[in-house]
Motif scaffolding. Structure first.
Motif, PDB file in Angstrom:
ATOM      1  N   SER A  29     -44.483  71.751  93.618  1.00  0.00           N
ATOM      2  CA  SER A  29     -45.026  70.721  94.501  1.00  0.00           C
ATOM      3  C   SER A  29     -46.361  70.213  93.979  1.00  0.00           C
ATOM      4  O   SER A  29     -47.179  70.977  93.458  1.00  0.00           O
ATOM      5  N   GLU A  30     -46.580  68.922  94.140  1.00  0.00           N
ATOM      6  CA  GLU A  30     -47.850  68.328  93.713  1.00  0.00           C
ATOM      7  C   GLU A  30     -49.013  68.912  94.514  1.00  0.00           C
ATOM      8  O   GLU A  30     -50.057  69.233  93.971  1.00  0.00           O
ATOM      9  N   VAL A  31     -48.816  69.045  95.828  1.00  0.00           N
ATOM     10  CA  VAL A  31     -49.858  69.574  96.716  1.00  0.00           C
ATOM     11  C   VAL A  31     -49.184  70.297  97.883  1.00  0.00           C
ATOM     12  O   VAL A  31     -48.198  69.826  98.427  1.00  0.00           O
ATOM     13  N   GLU A  50     -45.148  71.240 101.765  1.00  0.00           N
ATOM     14  CA  GLU A  50     -45.307  70.470 100.547  1.00  0.00           C
ATOM     15  C   GLU A  50     -45.554  69.011 100.917  1.00  0.00           C
ATOM     16  O   GLU A  50     -44.968  68.501 101.871  1.00  0.00           O
ATOM     17  N   GLU A  52     -44.519  66.509  99.502  1.00  0.00           N
ATOM     18  CA  GLU A  52     -43.278  65.758  99.364  1.00  0.00           C
ATOM     19  C   GLU A  52     -42.504  65.710 100.689  1.00  0.00           C
ATOM     20  O   GLU A  52     -41.768  64.766 100.944  1.00  0.00           O
TER      21      GLU A  52
END
Length: 105
Positions: A29-31, A50, A52
């Protein structure tokens, strides 16, 4: 898990990858974002999602429970790293972090 428990876990050198796996969070996950139900309180349960899934929304509902974004996980980890040399209890650190999330972030 509460904010106090999360702080305790990472203050004693908790492993981020292990934490993600144990909490079914996507390592790619990006963040990861930390959310909490209102009214905000250091002893309230937190939820991690996440970005997303949440699309960065301030309010995110799961199973008819409304959660509100507090802070992203990377900022939380920086906060923990900065706090390691301070002689503060987990409860006091949770108060400081929550106050920042509510008033300054």
């Amino acid at each position: 898990m509460t904010l106090i428990e999360l702080i305790h876990y990472f203050k004693i050198n908790g492993n981020q990858d292990e934490f993600y796996k144990n909490n079914s969070l996507d390592l790619a996950s990006e963040v990861i974002e930390i959310y909490m139900e209102k009214p905000f309180n250091t002893k309230n349960k937190i939820a991690l999602f996440e970005i997303e899934k949440t699309q960065g929304k301030v309010e995110y509902e799961v199973e008819n429970i409304k959660y509100y974004n507090l802070i992203d996980f990377y900022y939380f980890l920086d906060f923990i790293e900065d706090s390691k040399n301070k002689n503060l209890t987990n409860e006091k650190l949770a108060e400081i972090l929550l106050n920042y999330c509510i008033n300054d972030a």
